[in-house]
Design an enzyme around this catalytic site. Structure first.
Site, PDB file in Angstrom:
ATOM      1  N   GLY A 131     -11.970 -18.863 -15.910  1.00 37.75           N
ATOM      2  CA  GLY A 131     -12.056 -18.748 -17.361  1.00 37.75           C
ATOM      3  C   GLY A 131     -11.621 -17.409 -17.902  1.00 37.75           C
ATOM      4  O   GLY A 131     -11.956 -17.060 -19.035  1.00 37.75           O
ATOM      5  N   GLY A 132     -10.846 -16.654 -17.119  1.00 36.43           N
ATOM      6  CA  GLY A 132     -10.258 -15.425 -17.632  1.00 36.43           C
ATOM      7  C   GLY A 132     -11.245 -14.385 -18.117  1.00 36.43           C
ATOM      8  O   GLY A 132     -10.949 -13.633 -19.036  1.00 36.43           O
ATOM      9  N   SER A 217      -8.745 -18.871 -10.254  1.00 35.43           N
ATOM     10  CA  SER A 217      -8.268 -18.299 -11.510  1.00 35.43           C
ATOM     11  C   SER A 217      -9.041 -17.013 -11.817  1.00 35.43           C
ATOM     12  O   SER A 217      -9.049 -16.097 -11.008  1.00 35.43           O
ATOM     13  CB  SER A 217      -8.409 -19.342 -12.628  1.00 35.43           C
ATOM     14  OG  SER A 217      -7.682 -18.969 -13.760  1.00 35.43           O
TER      15      SER A 217
END
Length: 550
Positions: A131-132, A217
């Site tokens: 989720g960055g 991610s």
């Protein structure tokens, strides 16, 4: 050369995805209704036993982080009376999440999936959600840990932790000792989760001395940071960085500029920074959404001069909590003897075409491809395209765009990490590509998703499985409906759980996976039929290295 536009990529990603007292074991019990109880120091927990797995949701691993604890280390967990039920805890402040509790500032909860609370000392797989750094939680359905626990006899743990400016606002230079490490509160929360595992996981059938950290991610970048953090080092034994190579993080100088930018947005003078403690969390989230959502990309070839522009929130290289960039200039000495997995999906960029609804890209021709890539790569574009057209002679323009952008986003950093780990002459590193091709189409096009960013999550968690009722339709969000995906998912999950157990990835019907080395450069391609490919992307990587040196 023009730098890869990682800032733009991460901003799209962030919009899209996804101190506890030690407690001795006191009791556990199973009742006829399918519950299981465990007593820890703060109180009793009631888990749910479902299909052979004990599930404990919303377990507090840290206390209050709101009010006077905002931007600081959490308060201790407050003891509770009675039995605490198994309900997911609130995720960190962000837009509302589907089928999850409302986000809240106090968010330090974790979830545990275990085959049994029986002191068996199973390997522990501690997952960092993506989720960055600004969205996500440990309760996302695609990363449910039940199948990993049931089918591979492991314990799975996932945390919620502080995100965005509540987790990464750098105040060290203006707020004093109480706020030391403020730019890495979100990372220190994860360390507290690891500490909770070390102190308590034996009571859940896990081995506190055999813990694997992994993440996809933004979770991959978090894992990179943990790999370099002294406070995390005692609590894990191996790691996997997936489609999120965190080679470099935000320098404290850039983080300080971001703090100044935020204060200006709020019309708060630096000397009055304490007013930040009185701003409602929802208002801080609204301000955060007005700023760039992730830190600017730091060009590794221009380390002393970050790209201009503050904004964005993520881990800060503060010299203390995160002493160094995780993998620059070298792999961190602190984790020299900890085995590592690292890799990426073959068609990462298709996720972003889908997410941004860029339907026209599917119809791009080579003239349009030249113009699009020139925006980011300038004079190197022609050499880039010609190299890929040579190695992919039958590829369309969109195929070339996806190949170039996918490796630029995730592949180059993953290979950089693998090479630096090899040069350390310590524990082995294993490089992979995930390559199962989904037949699902992007938007209303005829272009297949292939292996997009984030598709690996449900595969590695073994959540691509046949439905219990064969008459029911079976299709996953990205993975499509072909039954072959069940085989690929089992391979992926078995490789990862074997690595968690032994430090070497292996699976039935999968070739032996050699550790990465600078001679053969072996890469495991994970699919229905897995294969080891030596020196994969040799010509493409030679091109990338030549333009980086130009």
């Amino acid at each position: 050369m023009s730098p890869i536009d990682r800032r733009h990529f991460l901003s799209q990603l962030s919009l899209a995805t996804v101190a506890v007292a030690a407690g001795g074991f006191v009791s556990r019990s199973f009742d006829k209704d399918g519950f299981v109880e465990v007593e820890l120091a703060p109180g009793k927990l009631r888990g749910v036993r479902h299909n052979g797995v004990n599930i404990f949701r919303g377990v507090p691993y840290g206390g209050k982080v709101s009010g006077d604890r905002r931007f600081r280390r959490p308060a201790p967990v407050e003891p509770w009376t009675g039995v605490r039920s198994s309900v997911f805890g609130a995720p960190s402040m962000q837009p509302p999440r589907h089928n999850e509790p409302a986000p809240a500032e106090d968010c330090l909860f974790l979830n545990v999936w275990t085959p049994a609370n029986d002191n068996r000392k199973r390997p522990v797989m501690f997952y960092n959600h993506g989720g960055g750094f600004v969205i996500g939680s440990g309760a996302s359905q695609s990363q449910d840990g039940s199948n990993l626990a049931r089918n591979f006899d492991v314990v799975v743990v996932q945390t919620n932790h502080r995100l965005g400016l509540l987790g990464f606002l750098y105040l060290d230079e203006i707020a004093g000792d109480e706020y030391a490490g403020s730019g890495n509160m979100g990372m220190l929360d994860i360390v507290d989760g690891l500490k909770w595992v070390h102190e308590n996981i034996a009571q859940f059938g896990g081995d506190p001395n055999n813990v694997m950290i992994f993440g996809e991610s933004g979770g991959g970048a978090k894992t990179s940071c943990l790999y370099a953090m002294p406070s995390a080092a005692p609590y894990f034994n191996k790691a996997s960085i997936e489609s999120g190579p965190g080679v470099r993080m935000t320098p404290k100088e850039t983080a300080a500029e971001t703090t100044a930018l935020l204060l200006r947005e709020l019309n708060i003078a630096p000397k009055d920074w304490r007013k930040l403690l009185d701003v409602p969390a929802a208002d801080l989230l609204a301000i955060q959404n007005k700023l760039p959502s992730v830190p600017p990309f730091i060009d590794k070839d221009n380390k002393e001069k970050p790209q201009p522009g503050a904004g964005g929130f993520g881990p800060v290289v503060d010299g203390k909590v995160l002493p160094i960039h995780p993998f620059d200039p070298a792999a961190p000495d602190i984790s020299k003897n900890k085995p590592l997995l690292v890799g990426w999906n073959e068609d990462e960029y298709n996720f972003f075409i889908w997410q941004r609804k860029e339907v026209d890209l599917v119809k791009i021709d080579f003239e349009g491809l030249q113009k699009k890539l020139e925006t980011f790569h300038g004079a190197d574009t022609e050499k880039m395209i010609s190299t890929y057209r040579k190695t992919m002679p039958d590829a369309s323009a969109i195929d070339v765009l996806v190949a170039i952008t996918s490796i630029a986003m995730m592949g180059l950093g993953s290979i950089d990490i693998a090479e630096k780990k090899v040069q350390q002459n310590g524990a082995p590193v294993y490089l992979y590509n995930f390559g199962y091709k989904s037949e699902k189409k992007i938007l209303d096009t005829d272009y297949p998703m292939g292996t997009p960013h984030a598709m690996d999550i449900s595969f590695k968690f073994n959540n691509e499985v046949p439905p219990k009722d064969p008459s029911q339709p079976s299709e996953s969000f990205f993975g499509g409906s072909k039954p072959e995906r069940f085989v690929a998912s089992h391979h992926f999950a078995e490789l990862w759980t074997t690595f968690a157990r032994t430090g070497k990835p292996a699976a039935k019907d999968v070739p032996e996976w050699p550790a990465y080395n600078m001679k053969d450069r072996p890469t495991m391609r994970i699919d229905t039929k897995c294969e080891v490919i030596n020196n994969r992307f040799k010509e493409e990587l030679a091109m990338w290295k030549s333009i980086r040196k130009a």
